[in-house]
Design a protein around this motif. Sequence first.
Motif, PDB file in Angstrom:
ATOM      1  N   GLN A 170       0.800  -1.220   0.000  1.00  0.00           N
ATOM      2  CA  GLN A 170       0.000   0.000   0.000  1.00  0.00           C
ATOM      3  C   GLN A 170       0.838   1.278   0.000  1.00  0.00           C
ATOM      4  N   LEU A 171       2.156   1.150   0.075  1.00  0.00           N
ATOM      5  CA  LEU A 171       3.014   2.337   0.123  1.00  0.00           C
ATOM      6  C   LEU A 171       3.961   2.438  -1.071  1.00  0.00           C
ATOM      7  N   ARG A 172       3.912   1.473  -1.952  1.00  0.00           N
ATOM      8  CA  ARG A 172       4.882   1.452  -3.056  1.00  0.00           C
ATOM      9  C   ARG A 172       4.751   2.659  -3.965  1.00  0.00           C
ATOM     10  N   ASP A 173       3.525   3.134  -4.154  1.00  0.00           N
ATOM     11  CA  ASP A 173       3.285   4.246  -5.079  1.00  0.00           C
ATOM     12  C   ASP A 173       3.309   5.602  -4.379  1.00  0.00           C
ATOM     13  N   MET A 174       3.897   5.685  -3.215  1.00  0.00           N
ATOM     14  CA  MET A 174       3.958   6.948  -2.482  1.00  0.00           C
ATOM     15  C   MET A 174       4.810   7.959  -3.246  1.00  0.00           C
ATOM     16  N   PRO A 175       4.353   9.198  -3.354  1.00  0.00           N
ATOM     17  CA  PRO A 175       5.177  10.226  -4.025  1.00  0.00           C
ATOM     18  C   PRO A 175       6.513  10.396  -3.311  1.00  0.00           C
ATOM     19  N   THR A 176       7.559  10.521  -4.071  1.00  0.00           N
ATOM     20  CA  THR A 176       8.897  10.632  -3.493  1.00  0.00           C
ATOM     21  C   THR A 176       9.017  11.839  -2.563  1.00  0.00           C
ATOM     22  N   ALA A 177       8.361  12.930  -2.930  1.00  0.00           N
ATOM     23  CA  ALA A 177       8.462  14.145  -2.119  1.00  0.00           C
ATOM     24  C   ALA A 177       7.798  13.996  -0.751  1.00  0.00           C
ATOM     25  N   PHE A 178       6.937  13.000  -0.600  1.00  0.00           N
ATOM     26  CA  PHE A 178       6.203  12.842   0.648  1.00  0.00           C
ATOM     27  C   PHE A 178       6.843  11.802   1.575  1.00  0.00           C
ATOM     28  N   ILE A 179       7.860  11.092   1.100  1.00  0.00           N
ATOM     29  CA  ILE A 179       8.429   9.985   1.879  1.00  0.00           C
ATOM     30  C   ILE A 179       8.992  10.470   3.211  1.00  0.00           C
ATOM     31  N   GLN A 180       9.738  11.550   3.204  1.00  0.00           N
ATOM     32  CA  GLN A 180      10.343  12.035   4.443  1.00  0.00           C
ATOM     33  C   GLN A 180       9.278  12.408   5.477  1.00  0.00           C
ATOM     34  N   MET A 181       8.240  13.118   5.041  1.00  0.00           N
ATOM     35  CA  MET A 181       7.173  13.490   5.963  1.00  0.00           C
ATOM     36  C   MET A 181       6.427  12.264   6.456  1.00  0.00           C
ATOM     37  N   TYR A 182       6.206  11.293   5.571  1.00  0.00           N
ATOM     38  CA  TYR A 182       5.518  10.068   5.992  1.00  0.00           C
ATOM     39  C   TYR A 182       6.313   9.338   7.073  1.00  0.00           C
ATOM     40  N   CYS A 183       7.608   9.193   6.867  1.00  0.00           N
ATOM     41  CA  CYS A 183       8.449   8.504   7.851  1.00  0.00           C
ATOM     42  C   CYS A 183       8.422   9.222   9.193  1.00  0.00           C
ATOM     43  N   ARG A 184       8.376  10.525   9.162  1.00  0.00           N
ATOM     44  CA  ARG A 184       8.317  11.318  10.400  1.00  0.00           C
ATOM     45  C   ARG A 184       7.012  11.053  11.156  1.00  0.00           C
ATOM     46  N   ILE A 185       5.896  11.012  10.412  1.00  0.00           N
ATOM     47  CA  ILE A 185       4.592  10.764  11.033  1.00  0.00           C
ATOM     48  C   ILE A 185       4.503   9.339  11.543  1.00  0.00           C
ATOM     49  N   ALA A 186       4.960   8.385  10.732  1.00  0.00           N
ATOM     50  CA  ALA A 186       4.864   6.975  11.125  1.00  0.00           C
ATOM     51  C   ALA A 186       5.734   6.678  12.338  1.00  0.00           C
ATOM     52  N   ALA A 187       6.966   7.198  12.344  1.00  0.00           N
ATOM     53  CA  ALA A 187       7.873   6.927  13.465  1.00  0.00           C
ATOM     54  C   ALA A 187       7.353   7.514  14.769  1.00  0.00           C
ATOM     55  N   HIS A 188       6.599   8.607  14.684  1.00  0.00           N
ATOM     56  CA  HIS A 188       6.148   9.276  15.905  1.00  0.00           C
ATOM     57  C   HIS A 188       5.186   8.403  16.704  1.00  0.00           C
ATOM     58  N   LYS A 189       4.407   7.571  16.032  1.00  0.00           N
ATOM     59  CA  LYS A 189       3.483   6.702  16.778  1.00  0.00           C
ATOM     60  C   LYS A 189       4.251   5.674  17.592  1.00  0.00           C
ATOM     61  N   PHE A 190       5.351   5.167  17.051  1.00  0.00           N
ATOM     62  CA  PHE A 190       6.179   4.223  17.811  1.00  0.00           C
ATOM     63  C   PHE A 190       6.686   4.884  19.094  1.00  0.00           C
ATOM     64  N   PHE A 191       7.104   6.127  18.993  1.00  0.00           N
ATOM     65  CA  PHE A 191       7.657   6.803  20.170  1.00  0.00           C
ATOM     66  C   PHE A 191       6.552   7.212  21.144  1.00  0.00           C
ATOM     67  N   PHE A 192       5.359   7.477  20.649  1.00  0.00           N
ATOM     68  CA  PHE A 192       4.261   7.822  21.547  1.00  0.00           C
ATOM     69  C   PHE A 192       3.904   6.643  22.443  1.00  0.00           C
ATOM     70  N   PHE A 193       3.948   5.420  21.879  1.00  0.00           N
ATOM     71  CA  PHE A 193       3.554   4.233  22.635  1.00  0.00           C
ATOM     72  C   PHE A 193       4.735   3.489  23.262  1.00  0.00           C
ATOM     73  N   CYS A 194       5.915   3.610  22.679  1.00  0.00           N
ATOM     74  CA  CYS A 194       7.064   2.840  23.169  1.00  0.00           C
ATOM     75  C   CYS A 194       8.078   3.686  23.935  1.00  0.00           C
ATOM     76  N   ASP A 195       7.841   4.966  24.033  1.00  0.00           N
ATOM     77  CA  ASP A 195       8.717   5.853  24.800  1.00  0.00           C
ATOM     78  C   ASP A 195       7.861   6.721  25.718  1.00  0.00           C
ATOM     79  N   PRO A 196       7.204   6.109  26.717  1.00  0.00           N
ATOM     80  CA  PRO A 196       6.256   6.869  27.549  1.00  0.00           C
ATOM     81  C   PRO A 196       6.904   7.971  28.369  1.00  0.00           C
ATOM     82  N   HIS A 197       8.195   7.834  28.694  1.00  0.00           N
ATOM     83  CA  HIS A 197       8.876   8.849  29.505  1.00  0.00           C
ATOM     84  C   HIS A 197       9.509   9.949  28.655  1.00  0.00           C
ATOM     85  N   ARG A 198       9.305   9.871  27.334  1.00  0.00           N
ATOM     86  CA  ARG A 198       9.798  10.885  26.400  1.00  0.00           C
ATOM     87  C   ARG A 198      11.302  11.115  26.551  1.00  0.00           C
ATOM     88  N   ARG A 199      12.051   9.996  26.494  1.00  0.00           N
ATOM     89  CA  ARG A 199      13.506  10.096  26.569  1.00  0.00           C
ATOM     90  C   ARG A 199      14.149  10.265  25.198  1.00  0.00           C
TER      91      ARG A 199
END
Length: 476
Positions: A223-252
Amino acid sequence: MYSGSSDGESHEASQRKIPPASSMLWVRNLRRFIGSGAGLGSEALMELETKRILLDIFKEKQQKSAEAGTIPSFYKKKPEEGSISHRVQRLAKYRFLKKQSDLLLNADDLDAMWVCLRENCVIDDATGAEKMNYEDFCHIASVCTEQIGPKCRRFFSPSNFMKFEKDESGRIAILPFYLYVMRTVSLTQARIDMSELDEDSDGFLQPHEMENYIRGLIPNLAQLRDMPTAFIQMYCRIAAHKFFFFCDPHRRGKACIKKVLLSNCLQELMELHQESEEEVTDTEQAENWFSLTSAQRICDMFLALDKDMNGTLSKQELREYADGTLTEIFIERVFDEHVRRGKTSGGNSREMDFESFLDFVLALENKDTPEGLTYLFRCLDLQGRGYLTTADIHSLFRDVHHKWIEGGNYELCIEDVRDEIWDMVKPADELRITLSDLLSCKQGGTVASMLIDVRGFWAHDNRENLLQEEEEPEEE
């Protein structure tokens, strides 16, 4: 007079001519000879050895007393970049991960295992399911070892067979076993990939390392293969943030790799392997935080709120979130608790950056999770005491009541709503509600919605009608 002056002059001359004892060669050699013990007798040697033993005992006691009065060291300095120890560490890590990767089954090996399972199983007459008993299990293990190699042998252990549900004949279904093998291989490969990106090898990923991991997955996710190249960096930033919201509760600023592997976030991300045209509906794509549709929705939402286009959101701009249904006091508390003070305007202005906005959205969209409820509870706790009183509930719901009346709804009593919340939570202490109470009552997300969002209170007030509307299409 003459003799006296002569003696004085000779004495001064002798003092000038005789060098100090420590500078004489024969004195230094004698001291060196005696210090080695070669020139001492047996009694002198024994005395010297006794002094050394006593000195060692004294130093040991001093060390123990010093350790007893200090905190044990828990920090070890990491090797410097480019040093020999750093290079050795990286080489050892590379070789270890390469060895672990070679032990994994690849896609062809998994296909071959599935063929072996289907060819050597039995069909259940009652259900038609493909099953195997322990003898079949051992036989399939031998066949797979011959065709694939010894690396598949570890999946066919007796303990693995006992993990699965058995029927009355002691047989297990082959499909759950195969899915177990696939998931184990997938998680192991994910851990290897994350460990390769872990630059300091401490078992944690920093934000840029997590973004690099997600960027490497994009070509393999249907579902991500056709992602516009210009949007990849922003997508990675948004996607990674959910991991840190749930896996880094102390915000280290770093997420534990083990916790990431066991989190629901990784499973949600891997769901994007499914082909979007055939297997996934538009609703499911919108609900999945990692879908391209969801990421674009977050960006569009932020850009729409940022009226002055300065890259941050003021309190006035954030009030327009969700069509302005959030209360004034909640917006104020969000800025107090979760928005850092800006560096401009003398440090007095606070504006929400994109990272803080992602936390805000994740908390509101995951109110029933411990992480989301913890975020919201800090805003609800008006006095910062760790609990809510009846006065806090009254102050919080007052804004909801105001918006409720503005919307043309019927008049309601704030005290009745407060008592209803108390009945829903049933706190351990009758006079206060804690975060633990909200988590244990299983209705913490609903309570939070009632206190911060007029639309959330409306949904609770009309819950029976909404439930009936959901059941009617199913009956039709």
